[in-house]
Design an enzyme around this catalytic site. Structure first.
Site, PDB file in Angstrom:
ATOM      1  N   GLU A 148     -27.811 -31.495  -5.781  1.00  0.00           N
ATOM      2  CA  GLU A 148     -26.440 -31.766  -5.382  1.00  0.00           C
ATOM      3  C   GLU A 148     -26.230 -33.263  -5.195  1.00  0.00           C
ATOM      4  OE1 GLU A 148     -24.215 -29.169  -2.697  1.00  0.00           O
ATOM      5  OE2 GLU A 148     -23.961 -30.902  -1.366  1.00  0.00           O
TER       6      GLU A 148
ATOM      7  N   PHE B 132     -22.874 -36.383  -4.510  1.00  0.00           N
ATOM      8  CA  PHE B 132     -21.487 -36.569  -4.084  1.00  0.00           C
ATOM      9  C   PHE B 132     -20.894 -37.776  -4.807  1.00  0.00           C
ATOM     10  CE2 PHE B 132     -24.090 -38.847  -0.928  1.00  0.00           C
ATOM     11  CZ  PHE B 132     -23.513 -40.112  -0.946  1.00  0.00           C
TER      12      PHE B 132
ATOM     13  N   PRO C  51     -19.426 -41.319  -5.647  1.00  0.00           N
ATOM     14  CA  PRO C  51     -19.552 -42.626  -4.984  1.00  0.00           C
ATOM     15  C   PRO C  51     -18.175 -43.223  -4.704  1.00  0.00           C
ATOM     16  CG  PRO C  51     -19.910 -42.869  -7.322  1.00  0.00           C
ATOM     17  CD  PRO C  51     -19.708 -41.394  -7.079  1.00  0.00           C
TER      18      PRO C  51
ATOM     19  N   TYR D 109     -24.886 -19.450   5.500  1.00  0.00           N
ATOM     20  CA  TYR D 109     -25.306 -20.220   6.672  1.00  0.00           C
ATOM     21  C   TYR D 109     -26.446 -19.500   7.390  1.00  0.00           C
ATOM     22  CZ  TYR D 109     -21.033 -22.803   5.798  1.00  0.00           C
ATOM     23  OH  TYR D 109     -20.066 -23.564   5.203  1.00  0.00           O
TER      24      TYR D 109
ATOM     25  N   GLU E 229     -42.813 -39.780 -31.669  1.00  0.00           N
ATOM     26  CA  GLU E 229     -43.300 -40.009 -33.021  1.00  0.00           C
ATOM     27  C   GLU E 229     -43.151 -41.464 -33.456  1.00  0.00           C
ATOM     28  OE1 GLU E 229     -41.022 -37.316 -35.347  1.00  0.00           O
ATOM     29  OE2 GLU E 229     -39.237 -38.580 -35.409  1.00  0.00           O
TER      30      GLU E 229
ATOM     31  N   ASN F 199     -33.410 -47.600 -35.865  1.00  0.00           N
ATOM     32  CA  ASN F 199     -33.580 -46.155 -35.973  1.00  0.00           C
ATOM     33  C   ASN F 199     -34.651 -45.888 -37.028  1.00  0.00           C
ATOM     34  OD1 ASN F 199     -33.228 -43.411 -35.663  1.00  0.00           O
ATOM     35  ND2 ASN F 199     -31.047 -43.408 -36.163  1.00  0.00           N
TER      36      ASN F 199
END
Length: 705
Positions: free
Chosen positions: A61, A63, A65, A196, A466, A486
């Protein structure tokens, strides 16, 4: 589901709260997803699969910013923590922060970014505090349109200092919100709710709180994530009590590692829980030492998790409240064996960053964006359909332009001073740039003593395993002015489980052609074209920044598979292609990156900026494909010959050719003497069949087709 919710069921019988899930179910009051869309596996089914297999897993989890810079840092944290393969990540809902706005810091934007650009199964919190039904419906519609399919439905808390009061035409409880989502959106969303273990601070009794939890499940919730707790016995007792009253959906314990004494006090105040005496006693002498507190918190969390699993009643998952921090959580995950960096096989050779349901069937991409998957997702976000099985023949794929480099999820993954250390505080020559590329590809330090971990064309992505097989050869080419961005080696019938080359389902075999993509000087490119005449089994495409140089022996509307796989019971998969039309679109981005990410690090009037501008304006982007994949590639031989050849020809004549060839093709052919095969370039191109050379046209680009 569009009517009244049904009784919850067992994960062994049905994955999603006893409902017959249809992957194309859409909103009950709105348009449905198209039937042609590929089925997707809902999160509730993924959890059920883990339970049936007896596998351990985790979720995280975060939150939102407060700043755009913080948002960029958070996205990088998603990438780092995503390497451990969480089953899902969720984003909290902050009503005070305009959570549905189109801002970098809003809950909705962060959730959408996580979904589209980090490859994570994304869950968005949604609350009903101080909101009307119409407002909530608008938020849910927006989430649906963004492709978000998972929610944590909560009542939410009123602003500090105020008491909870339902508003007119709003909801009183989370149960009402869950029922509303099911009524309006059917099974489109997987819904989690909060549990809870100590009871909700406002609940009169623990037993009543459990009954309220069962009401949320009966209203349509698919699983439960618990509030934090400090002792494993608390969670074990809660799990037993839930089962005793007929709650059978998965229950995921929420763990919040103690990371600082101050944050612990604040969280306890908000949650209404008491810290056990033995924890307070242990923390008191070290409360001013954050490292010592964090170490204690890690040890305490590890012990709790081990006790939970040893109890034998867990549903397999652990949910971590990270507080947007990574160090403590990752250490806990590794010590408990939940971190799975090397255990998850690649479904395709490229990184599937987007979890948007409309891309569920996407399994083919051009190779050019292999190290820039976020950019590819951004430029294709408006496509209605995505290639599945094969890349369609097309002369004009509709790539969106990439002008929003400033967007926080597309920014360079490091700060300017860090990039300058890697790419050079100053550049005096092209050779300085060669050194940076060579250092990156070989994993060595640059001449200033800094490791080069990224380039503008890598988007912060790690090089494939690779690449290490050819890194020495690539390093040498880069030092000699062939700036590779690439590449892939040729592979002939490697098992799909191969730790280096493997991808796709088990029991298959994968293949790939040697591929190389690089920037080099125009002089080198012209010499290379001459050398390539003796290698008919090699395809090539060369472009400069404005496409005035555009040389290729590809058919202009035919894509070529450069990676493919054969798997039991499936058609041949072709996930990576070289497509000439896509290369034209990629060219714009590839050249822009010189200035947008690298050149702009230096003053506009400086030698460093001059070097980058020269490369941008005068270099050529080249891709080469060796079709003879069963044998050793000839690409290294070709490039060696090119480098020898270019040193022997008269560069002044080549420069003259470059100046004059833009006027007309015929005029260029008359003036050249050093390029003996220029006329054959025109006549032998596959493109020339569709576009024969016509009369001279002033200022015509060099389409040598």
């Amino acid at each position: 589901m569009t009517g009244e919710p049904q009784q919850n069921g067992s994960p062994d019988e049905s994955p999603c709260n006893g409902n017959a899930y249809s992957p194309v179910d859409g909103p009950a009051d709105g348009p449905e997803l198209g039937a042609e869309e590929a089925p997707i596996v809902p999160l509730c089914e993924k959890i059920a699969e883990k339970m049936r297999a007896g596998e351990k897993w985790f979720s995280l989890e975060f939150f939102p910013p407060r700043t755009a810079a913080g948002a960029a840092n958070l996205i990088n944290r998603f990438e780092v923590m995503g390497k451990g393969h969480p089953l899902f990540c969720d984003i909290t809902w902050h009503p005070a922060g305009n959570p549905s706005a189109d801002l970098p810091t809003s809950s909705m934007t962060i959730a959408r970014t996580m979904l589209e650009y980090t490859g994570q199964e994304t869950v968005l919190h949604i609350t009903c505090c101080n909101m009307t039904k119409d407002t909530i419906f608008g938020h849910l519609e927006k989430a649906r349109n963004f492709g978000i399919r998972n929610l944590v439905a909560l009542r939410g808390d009123p602003p500090v200092g105020q008491e909870w009061q339902p508003i007119e035409n709003g909801f009183k409880y989370a149960t009402d919100l869950v029922r509303f989502i099911r009524q309006k959106f059917g099974n489109f969303f997987t819904i989690a709710v909060a549990g809870y273990p100590i009871k909700h601070p406002e609940a009169p009794t623990y037993a009543e709180d459990l009954q309220h939890l069962k009401e949320k499940v009966d209203a349509g919730a698919d699983f439960i994530i618990t509030q934090l707790f400090f002792e494993a016995s608390t969670m074990i007792e809660f799990q037993k009590n839930c089962r005793e009253i007929g709650i059978t959906v998965p229950i995921i314990p929420g763990i919040m590692p103690i990371q600082s004494y101050g944050s612990l006090r604040s969280l306890v105040k908000l949650s209404g829980q008491e810290v056990p005496e033995y924890i307070r006693t242990a923390l008191e002498p070290i409360k001013d030492n954050d490292l010592a507190v964090r170490k204690y918190g890690v040890d305490q969390a590890v012990q709790m998790i081990r006790e939970l699993y040893d109890s034998g009643i867990m549903d397999g998952g652990i949910h971590f409240y990270t507080l947007n921090r990574e160090v403590a959580t990752i250490e806990i995950l590794k010590r408990t064996g939940l971190w799975q960096r090397h255990k998850v096989p690649r479904p395709v050779p490229w990184k599937p960053t987007s979890m948007h349901h409309k891309r569920a069937s996407e399994d083919v991409r051009p190779i050019f964006w292999a190290l820039r998957p976020k950019s590819y997702v951004y430029r294709t976000q408006r496509w209605d359909e995505f290639p599945n099985g094969r890349w369609s023949n097309s002369q004009s794929p509709a790539y969106g332009s990439l002008t929003d480099y400033h967007l926080f999820y597309l920014k360079a993954p490091a700060k300017p001073d860090e990039l300058l250390a890697q790419w050079g505080p100053e550049l005096n020559s092209e050779e300085d740039v060669f050194d940076v590329f060579a250092s990156f590809i070989t994993g060595s330090k640059n001449k200033h003593g800094s490791l080069v971990s990224t380039l503008p064309w890598s988007e912060g992505e790690e090089l494939q395993k690779e690449t290490s097989m050819i890194s020495e050869k690539l390093g040498e080419l880069n030092r000699r002015g062939l700036l590779t961005i690439n590449s892939q080696p040729n592979v002939n019938c490697a098992p799909s489980e191969d730790p280096v080359h493997g991808w796709g389902p088990a029991g298959g075999y994968v293949f790939q052609k040697a591929y190389l993509e690089f920037f080099t000087s125009a002089e080198n490119a012209w010499a290379l074209r001459d050398v390539l005449q003796n290698y008919p089994r090699v395809n090539y495409h060369m472009l400069n920044h404005n496409a005035q140089i555009n040389i290729s022996n590809f058919h202009k509307s035919h894509a070529m598979a450069v990676t493919w796989g054969v798997f039991p019971g499936k058609e041949i998969a072709q996930p990576t292609v070289v497509d000439p039309a896509s290369f034209l679109a990629w060219k714009d981005e590839a050249f822009d990156l010189w200035n947008v990410y690298w050149g702009h690090l230096y003053p506009e009037v400086s030698k460093s900026r001059e070097v980058i501008d020269h490369i941008h304006d005068n270099y050529v982007l080249v891709n080469l494909v060796d079709n003879d994949f069963p044998n050793d590639t000839v690409l290294w031989e070709i490039l060696d010959k090119m480098l020898v050849y270019v040193s022997t020809i008269e560069l002044d004549n080549i420069a003259s050719l470059l100046r004059t060839v833009t006027e007309t093709k015929k005029q260029a052919m008359r003036k050249t003497s050093t390029w003996s095969t220029f006329s054959s370039v025109v006549s032998s191109s596959a493109f020339s069949e569709d576009e024969p050379i016509g009369p001279p046209v002033p200022n015509q680009q060099i389409n040598i087709f």
